[in-house]
Design a protein around this motif. Structure first.
Motif, short mmCIF file in Angstrom:
data_model
loop_
_atom_site.label_atom_id
_atom_site.label_comp_id
_atom_site.label_asym_id
_atom_site.label_seq_id
_atom_site.Cartn_x
_atom_site.Cartn_y
_atom_site.Cartn_z
N THR A 1 -5.61 -4.35 -4.40
CA THR A 1 -5.96 -2.93 -4.36
C THR A 1 -4.78 -2.04 -4.76
O THR A 1 -4.96 -1.09 -5.54
CB THR A 1 -6.55 -2.52 -3.00
OG1 THR A 1 -5.72 -3.03 -1.94
CG2 THR A 1 -7.96 -3.07 -2.83
N PRO A 2 -3.55 -2.30 -4.31
CA PRO A 2 -2.41 -1.54 -4.84
C PRO A 2 -2.27 -1.65 -6.35
O PRO A 2 -1.78 -0.73 -7.01
CB PRO A 2 -1.21 -2.15 -4.11
CG PRO A 2 -1.77 -2.63 -2.82
CD PRO A 2 -3.13 -3.15 -3.17
N VAL B 1 5.38 -4.41 -4.71
CA VAL B 1 4.03 -4.81 -4.31
C VAL B 1 4.15 -6.29 -3.96
O VAL B 1 3.78 -7.18 -4.72
CB VAL B 1 2.99 -4.55 -5.43
CG1 VAL B 1 2.50 -3.12 -5.37
CG2 VAL B 1 3.57 -4.82 -6.82
N ALA C 1 0.82 -1.21 0.00
CA ALA C 1 0.00 0.00 0.00
C ALA C 1 0.86 1.26 0.00
O ALA C 1 0.39 2.33 -0.39
CB ALA C 1 -0.94 0.01 1.20
N GLN D 1 1.41 1.76 -3.55
CA GLN D 1 0.12 2.25 -4.03
C GLN D 1 0.00 3.76 -3.79
O GLN D 1 -0.48 4.50 -4.67
CB GLN D 1 -1.01 1.52 -3.29
CG GLN D 1 -2.42 1.95 -3.65
CD GLN D 1 -3.47 1.25 -2.80
OE1 GLN D 1 -3.14 0.57 -1.82
NE2 GLN D 1 -4.73 1.40 -3.15
N CYS E 1 -1.50 -8.24 -4.00
CA CYS E 1 -1.75 -6.81 -3.80
C CYS E 1 -2.78 -6.29 -4.80
O CYS E 1 -2.48 -5.49 -5.70
CB CYS E 1 -0.45 -6.03 -3.92
SG CYS E 1 0.64 -6.18 -2.49
#
Length: 262
Positions: free
Chosen positions: A148-149, A137, A116, A119, A146
């Motif tokens: 969402t990243p 990541v 994140a 991200q 990962c």
């Protein structure tokens, strides 16, 4: 430095936000995410701030989510499902807030930016990194892809490069991050702050209303088909042209003088 989880210092219309949890490698705990959201929201409504810089205190920029806090969420009756959904929703909201802010946001990266944290770099409009900084990541290394990243990362770098990072969990150096478009500039560690602030000052020196209009249009048009993007940006250009200070800027250029901007 203040005990606040995210500190804010404003100098010459540049707001510097510092993730201030160095003992935990600036992990994005629930409290840090809330503090970062509050800081960004307040700055977004402040017309006196023209550029935002996000950096980390201590040895690294940001090591991603707080895994200990996440594991504690498993104690709930649902095994943590509701907590995890809420956490990733809140984190996603912060990442989406950055491109929606009127001010350009620059990540100042040292040490590592992972999961994140990577991200967060990808969500920023620009990034300056120390030569020895590393990006990854790497959730896949502990069994957590990962995903969402991946959203911000895959919108910054070529798809195959993003997929390689996501599936191997390997770190890439700053030079490689610049090659693939995750980072704009790199600097020696002792020049990182100066190089970041030089970029911020350059942007802050431009007509604020033009940059605000342009940032909004930059992100909006990227989501549109080509013909719609041209129609939309035509209207944005008209809006920009009708600004008093844009008229003054063009007139000053023609007359070979400095603009008298309000």
């Amino acid at each position: 430095m203040s005990d606040a989880l995210v500190t804010c210092d404003v100098t010459e219309r540049i707001a510097v936000l510092t993730l201030n949890r160095p003992g935990a490698l600036n992990a994005l705990s629930d409290a840090v995410l809330a503090a970062l959201k509050d800081r960004l929201t307040a700055i977004a409504g402040d017309d006196t701030v023209k550029v935002v810089v996000i950096r980390g205190a201590g040895k690294v920029f940001c090591a991603g989510h707080d895994l200990k806090e996440m594991q504690a969420g498993r104690a709930a009756a649902d095994g943590g499902a509701a907590y995890f959904a809420d956490l990733f929703t809140r984190c996603g909201a912060v990442m989406q807030l950055i491109p929606r802010m009127p001010q350009p946001v620059i990540a100042q990266v040292h040490g590592i930016a992972t999961a994140a944290g990577c991200q967060l770099v990808a969500a920023c409009d620009m990034a300056v990194a120390a030569e020895d900084a590393r990006f990854g990541v790497n959730g896949v290394n502990i069994g957590l892809f990962c995903s969402t990243p991946m959203v911000a990362l895959s919108r910054n770098v070529p798809r195959k490069q993003a997929f390689e990072m996501l599936t191997t969990g390997e770190f890439i150096p700053a030079a490689r991050a610049r090659e693939i478009g995750l980072v704009n500039r790199i600097a020696s560690p002792n020049r990182l702050e100066a190089e970041t602030m030089a970029l911020a000052q350059t942007v802050a020196g431009k007509l604020g209303v033009a940059v605000r209009i342009g940032k909004r249009a930059f992100h909006e048009q990227a989501l549109m088909p080509l013909d719609q993007a041209y129609d939309y940006t035509r209207d944005v250009m008209v809006e920009n042209m009708l600004e008093r200070d844009t008229n003054e800027g063009i007139t000053a250029f023609i007359e070979k003088r400095k603009p008298d901007w309000a």
